[in-house]
Motif scaffolding. Structure first.
Motif, PDB file in Angstrom:
ATOM      1  N   SER A 115     113.345 -31.760 -25.978  1.00 12.21           N
ATOM      2  CA  SER A 115     113.164 -33.292 -25.374  1.00 12.21           C
ATOM      3  C   SER A 115     113.777 -33.364 -24.215  1.00 12.21           C
ATOM      4  N   LYS A 153     104.666 -37.092 -24.545  1.00 12.13           N
ATOM      5  CA  LYS A 153     105.551 -37.955 -25.116  1.00 12.13           C
ATOM      6  C   LYS A 153     106.109 -38.932 -23.980  1.00 12.13           C
ATOM      7  N   ASP A 188     107.393 -34.696 -31.748  1.00  9.64           N
ATOM      8  CA  ASP A 188     107.257 -35.884 -31.157  1.00  9.64           C
ATOM      9  C   ASP A 188     106.253 -35.905 -29.984  1.00  9.64           C
ATOM     10  N   GLY A 190     104.571 -38.931 -28.743  1.00  6.39           N
ATOM     11  CA  GLY A 190     104.538 -40.276 -28.180  1.00  6.39           C
ATOM     12  C   GLY A 190     103.932 -41.209 -29.410  1.00  6.39           C
TER      13      GLY A 190
END
Length: 291
Positions: A115, A153, A188, A190
């Motif tokens: 991330s 994302k 993840d 988005g």
């Protein structure tokens, strides 16, 4: 760890921390090899054919035929998004893969989300409230797929510096970007992102434009004439494209264009070109070109 025999689990535990582990490579009658981001460890344990079979049974929950289409592509994606490369004796019919038998090698690639990886790149591809058509040129192991995932994302969620979120469609031909398991992304990507898992780029781009009304389409490793033609369709439809291509420089991109025999000014479509390397670590930005 529950994918492996007790003996192999004990050997893995002896090596202490597995932080940074990228691959676990298993071969019949060969030692187990652990690939880390900065080193390689060869374990003092050899895999037997029974070990390989037991691992495959656990990976597939004793139903390898349920993964038949994945196996034909040379891999199985398991829960958590981890990918298991698989090979052995391939059987062909009419030049197409029919099935795989006598499995002899597995490569378990550990899926990890990084991330924030795209934060240092987003300002290059965002201008005047729009996402620029962007091409990421990179050799293997330089973070291009991780970058695609995190950019998706950021763009989908509308994170800073964006002033809003965009509708994103990811054409994930090899289930690498979203690491989907049974069609559901394990990473993840988005809140406004739709996934076309295990879908040909050339087909998925057209399907997305027709059905999901994306503002941004993300795909990995373009290179065929069909890929370029579908990107032209997206461009003419007003959809922004973010894609990657294998290479070390812009010239590698131009060479693939020439090889595709596509008589068009494709190079003018991409308003931003990012060139990556791992010179100073994964995701080193070597050069930015904006038009």
């Amino acid at each position: 760890m529950n994918l492996f025999s007790v003996n192999l689990r004990q050997q893995l535990e002896k090596n202490g921390s597995l932080d940074g582990l990228q691959e676990i490579r298993l071969k019949v009658n060969k030692p187990v090899i652990l690939i880390f981001s900065d080193r390689e460890i060869v374990l003092n344990i050899k895999m037997t054919i029974e070990d390989i079979r037991a691992t495959i049974n656990k990976i597939s929950k004793y139903s390898i035929f349920a993964f038949e289409e994945d196996v034909k592509q040379g891999f199985i994606t398991i829960q958590g998004g981890h990918r298991v490369g698989i090979t052995g004796e391939w059987v062909f019919e009419n030049r197409e893969v029919k099935y795989l038998k006598n499995i002899s090698s597995l490569n378990i690639r550990i899926c990890r989300e990084v991330s924030g990886f795209g934060k240092k790149f987003i300002n290059h591809i965002y201008k005047g409230g729009e996402i620029l058509n962007t091409l990421i040129i990179s050799p293997p192991k330089c973070g291009k797929t991780t970058l695609l995932r995190d950019l998706s994302k950021i763009i989908s969620n509308g994170d800073s510096p964006l002033n809003r979120g965009f509708k994103v469609s990811i054409i994930d031909e090899r289930s690498e970007i979203a690491a989907s398991f049974r069609g559901v992304p394990q990473l993840d990507i988005g809140i406004r992102t739709d996934i076309y898992d295990n879908c040909l780029k050339s087909k998925g781009i057209i399907l997305a434009i027709r059905s999901m009304a994306p503002e941004v389409i993300v795909c990995d490793e373009i290179g065929t004439r069909e890929d370029f033609e579908s990107i032209l369709v997206a461009y003419n439809s007003g959809v922004s494209i973010i894609s990657t291509i294998h290479g070390n420089s812009e010239e590698d991109f131009y060479n693939k264009l020439r090889m595709s025999n596509l008589n068009t000014s494709m190079e003018k479509i991409f308003r931003c070109i990012l060139i990556l390397s791992n010179k100073n670590g994964v995701g080193t930005l070597e050069r930015v070109k904006r038009i």
